[in-house]
Design an enzyme around this catalytic site. Structure first.
Site, PDB file in Angstrom:
ATOM      1  N   SER A 130       0.804  -1.222   0.000  1.00 40.00           N
ATOM      2  CA  SER A 130       0.000   0.000   0.000  1.00 40.00           C
ATOM      3  C   SER A 130       0.838   1.274   0.000  1.00 40.00           C
ATOM      4  O   SER A 130       0.301   2.365  -0.156  1.00 40.00           O
ATOM      5  CB  SER A 130      -0.952   0.021   1.202  1.00 40.00           C
ATOM      6  OG  SER A 130      -0.258   0.317   2.386  1.00 40.00           O
ATOM      7  N   LYS A 168       1.262   4.322   7.150  1.00 39.78           N
ATOM      8  CA  LYS A 168       0.452   5.102   6.208  1.00 39.78           C
ATOM      9  C   LYS A 168       0.898   6.562   6.270  1.00 39.78           C
ATOM     10  O   LYS A 168       1.602   6.992   7.182  1.00 39.78           O
ATOM     11  CB  LYS A 168      -1.040   5.028   6.566  1.00 39.78           C
ATOM     12  CG  LYS A 168      -1.679   3.658   6.401  1.00 39.78           C
ATOM     13  CD  LYS A 168      -1.797   3.255   4.949  1.00 39.78           C
ATOM     14  CE  LYS A 168      -2.484   1.900   4.822  1.00 39.78           C
ATOM     15  NZ  LYS A 168      -1.651   0.798   5.329  1.00 39.78           N
TER      16      LYS A 168
END
EC number: 3.4.21.88
Length: 208
Positions: A130, A168
């Protein structure tokens, strides 16, 4: 020059070979495996004798801190290495779906002193894709500076409300926190709150 036993010669040769190949010394466990010694205390004993005879120097406060002195090298092969610091690798963290954080020290990662300037620096192994558009790939080790705050846009290690850790990009919106992946095919994680475990300040990758 003090004479070395056959075992001490084997250990010294292995340490020199690892330093030349990798730029940093092996661990006590790796030395034992290389020369066929199951007992770490036996390895420590041989290292102590090598140090007493002037072939190596150790720092007992640091892991892997074995320096081969000039006596331990042939004159034409001795090259002074930049000293390195070792930061703990404390487990794996996902860059995809959050997973439970692992905080046990699994290994130590050598970094040049100028890159490991903080006592509260550690490494995590990335799982998932991701963050690939930020240049962070599956299997990379991210270098993390432990801190509890972050600015919008920082890449962080966050603990979610379900006590799961993820890497993230951080954004604090008006009514929620957005943990944004760097992969255009993935959706952000929206949370009311999260715990910031640290800021990613670097990436370490081994090229095979």
């Amino acid at each position: 020059m003090s004479k070395l036993s056959k075992r001490q010669e084997e250990i010294l040769a292995y340490i020199k070979d690892e330093v030349k190949k990798k730029g940093y010394p092996p661990s006590v466990r790796e030395i034992g495996e290389a020369v066929g010694l199951a007992s770490s205390s036996t390895v420590h004993g041989h290292l102590a004798r090598l140090e007493k005879k002037g072939y190596i120097r150790r720092d007992p406060t640091k892991p892997r801190a074995i320096e081969v002195l000039s006596l331990g090298f042939d004159n034409d092969t001795f090259v002074k290495k930049e000293t390195a610091s070792f930061i703990p690798v404390i487990g794996k963290v996902t860059a995809g779906v959050p997973i439970t954080a692992v905080e046990n020290v699994e290994d130590y990662l050598p970094l040049p002193d100028h890159l490991a300037a903080y006592d509260n620096t550690y490494a995590l192994v990335i799982q998932g894709e991701s963050m690939i558009e930020a240049g962070i790939y599956d299997g990379d080790q991210v270098i993390v500076r432990q801190q509890q705050t972050a600015d919008n846009g920082d890449i962080i290690v966050a603990m979610t409300e379900d006590n799961e850790a993820t890497v993230k990009r951080f954004f604090r919106e008006k009514d929620y926190i957005r943990l944004q992946p760097e992969n255009s095919s993935m959706e952000p994680i929206i949370l009311e709150n999260c715990t910031i475990l640290g800021k990613v300040i670097g990436v370490f990758r081994t090229i095979h």
